[in-house]
Design an enzyme around this catalytic site. Structure first.
Site, PDB file in Angstrom:
ATOM      1  N   TRP A  10      87.450  10.835  27.688  1.00 50.66           N
ATOM      2  CA  TRP A  10      85.769  11.402  28.030  1.00 50.66           C
ATOM      3  C   TRP A  10      85.264  11.950  29.416  1.00 50.66           C
ATOM      4  O   TRP A  10      85.044  12.725  28.964  1.00 50.66           O
ATOM      5  CB  TRP A  10      85.064  10.032  28.081  1.00 50.66           C
ATOM      6  CG  TRP A  10      85.153   9.625  27.028  1.00 50.66           C
ATOM      7  CD1 TRP A  10      85.798   9.091  25.183  1.00 50.66           C
ATOM      8  CD2 TRP A  10      84.403   7.904  26.713  1.00 50.66           C
ATOM      9  NE1 TRP A  10      85.883   8.228  24.806  1.00 50.66           N
ATOM     10  CE2 TRP A  10      84.842   7.540  25.751  1.00 50.66           C
ATOM     11  CE3 TRP A  10      83.995   7.030  27.838  1.00 50.66           C
ATOM     12  CZ2 TRP A  10      84.144   6.400  24.956  1.00 50.66           C
ATOM     13  CZ3 TRP A  10      83.803   6.080  27.001  1.00 50.66           C
ATOM     14  CH2 TRP A  10      83.370   4.808  25.717  1.00 50.66           C
ATOM     15  N   GLU A  97      92.629  20.031  34.605  1.00 49.65           N
ATOM     16  CA  GLU A  97      91.603  20.279  34.991  1.00 49.65           C
ATOM     17  C   GLU A  97      91.998  19.607  36.831  1.00 49.65           C
ATOM     18  O   GLU A  97      91.067  20.731  37.534  1.00 49.65           O
ATOM     19  CB  GLU A  97      90.295  19.732  34.847  1.00 49.65           C
ATOM     20  CG  GLU A  97      90.006  20.420  33.219  1.00 49.65           C
ATOM     21  CD  GLU A  97      89.608  19.335  31.835  1.00 49.65           C
ATOM     22  OE1 GLU A  97      88.934  18.166  32.046  1.00 49.65           O
ATOM     23  OE2 GLU A  97      89.585  19.742  31.041  1.00 49.65           O
ATOM     24  N   GLU A 175      99.516  19.491  26.114  1.00 50.54           N
ATOM     25  CA  GLU A 175      98.717  20.364  26.542  1.00 50.54           C
ATOM     26  C   GLU A 175      98.259  21.731  26.587  1.00 50.54           C
ATOM     27  O   GLU A 175      98.133  21.946  27.913  1.00 50.54           O
ATOM     28  CB  GLU A 175      97.455  19.341  27.178  1.00 50.54           C
ATOM     29  CG  GLU A 175      97.362  18.240  26.267  1.00 50.54           C
ATOM     30  CD  GLU A 175      95.424  17.688  27.075  1.00 50.54           C
ATOM     31  OE1 GLU A 175      95.368  17.574  26.153  1.00 50.54           O
ATOM     32  OE2 GLU A 175      95.440  17.592  27.990  1.00 50.54           O
ATOM     33  N   GLY A 245      89.633  16.399  23.960  1.00 49.52           N
ATOM     34  CA  GLY A 245      88.494  15.668  24.903  1.00 49.52           C
ATOM     35  C   GLY A 245      87.293  15.206  24.455  1.00 49.52           C
ATOM     36  O   GLY A 245      86.679  14.494  23.758  1.00 49.52           O
ATOM     37  N   GLY A 246      86.581  16.814  23.533  1.00 49.21           N
ATOM     38  CA  GLY A 246      85.359  17.109  23.042  1.00 49.21           C
ATOM     39  C   GLY A 246      84.645  16.070  22.007  1.00 49.21           C
ATOM     40  O   GLY A 246      84.100  15.491  22.131  1.00 49.21           O
TER      41      GLY A 246
HETATM   42  P1  PGA Z   1      89.813  19.247  24.246  1.00 54.92           P
HETATM   43  O1  PGA Z   1      90.275  18.721  25.156  1.00 54.92           O
HETATM   44  O2  PGA Z   1      90.498  18.123  23.011  1.00 54.92           O
HETATM   45  O3  PGA Z   1      88.446  19.091  24.382  1.00 54.92           O
HETATM   46  O4  PGA Z   1      90.475  20.249  23.986  1.00 54.92           O
HETATM   47  C1  PGA Z   1      91.579  18.093  25.329  1.00 54.92           C
HETATM   48  C2  PGA Z   1      92.461  17.316  26.914  1.00 54.92           C
HETATM   49  O5  PGA Z   1      91.459  18.546  27.990  1.00 54.92           O
HETATM   50  O6  PGA Z   1      92.627  16.621  27.542  1.00 54.92           O
END
Ligand code: PGA
Length: 265
Positions: A10, A97, A175, A245-246
């Protein structure tokens, strides 16, 4: 057969009300699906979500998005593995990130992986290249960017000092940074690209340990996964699930992805 795993990251999103609705809806929808699901809310919502998930289906777990590697002490703003373990079974480590914005190094991530295992937490170790790679090996010396985002190196350093027994307990999330929905490139990886890169990661595991062990370790794909492209990834034998994520914030879409991952759509 590796049971599929879907991880919801999240990130720094959700109000308490959003988190409550999301967790409750997922809990009510996933009972009996042949897929394991991990919800990773922000730290402050771990406890309320833990309460919601208390009597949840056996295939639904809680995870943290990060942690520090020591147990207690002077580390303002951080939380420790034992605090996480009170509620969660999984912890995401080395997310791009954090590597980029908080300058987390491979060495720090390795310390956290070791601490997670010592506390019986499953580390979900994220690796990924910053720029899309040509799949054929290029001639010449690699650039600094290529070296820093060398996924084999990220993985090897994250696993430094881990025995085969430790390695049985990890999950890896591949990723590609350029494919994350907020990266601004607007691109997502294809199933073929993700398969090729995950194959390389499995080779690293086979070199470090052995092939049968490498075949048992789950490797997920993450980056712009949604209800439309999930099929592209989930039916690849190399890909054992997804980290989202999204899409994990949009409950109906998220549940569809879980059902697809369980072979139910
Ligand atoms: P996303 O993010 O599905 O929004 O591309 C994935 C993540 O950064 O873990």
């Amino acid at each position: 057969m590796r049971k599929p795993l879907v991880v919801a990251n999240w990130k720094m999103n959700t109000s308490l009300a959003d988190a409550t609705i999301l967790a409750t809806s997922v809990k009510n929808a996933v009972e009996g699906l042949d897929v394991d699901i991990v919800l990773c809310p922000p730290f402050v919502w771990l406890y309320p979500v833990w309460e919601i998930l208390e009597k949840s289906p056996k295939n639904l777990y809680l995870g943290a998005q990060n942690m520090w590697f020591t147990s207690t002490g002077a580390m303002t703003g951080e939380i420790s593995p034992s605090m996480v373990k009170k509620m969660a079974d999984f912890v995401i480590l080395g997310h791009s990130e954090r590597r980029q914005n908080l300058h987390e190094t491979n060495e720090l991530i390795n310390d956290k992986v070791i601490a997670a295992l010592e506390h019986d937490l499953t580390p979900i170790i994220c690796v990924g290249e910053v720029k899309k790679q040509g799949l054929a090996r290029r001639a010449g010396r690699p650039t600094r960017l290529e070296t820093n985002s060398d996924i084999a190196k990220q993985l090897r350093l994250a696993l430094n000092g881990l025995s085969s027994r430790d390695a049985e307990k990890i999950v890896i999330a591949y990723e590609p940074v350029w494919a994350i929905s907020t990266s601004g490139t607007g691109e997502s990886a294809t199933g073929a690209y993700a398969t090729e890169m995950i194959g390389r990661l499995r080779d690293v595991l086979a070199q470090k340990y052995n092939r049968p062990l490498a075949e048992r370790i789950k490797i997920l794909y993450g980056g712009s996964v949604d209800e439309d492209n999930i099929k592209e990834f989930i039916y690849q034998p190399e890909i054992d699930g997804v980290l989202m994520g999204g899409t994990s914030l949009r409950v109906n879409e998220f549940i569809k992805v879980c059902r697809e991952a369980a072979g139910r759509e």
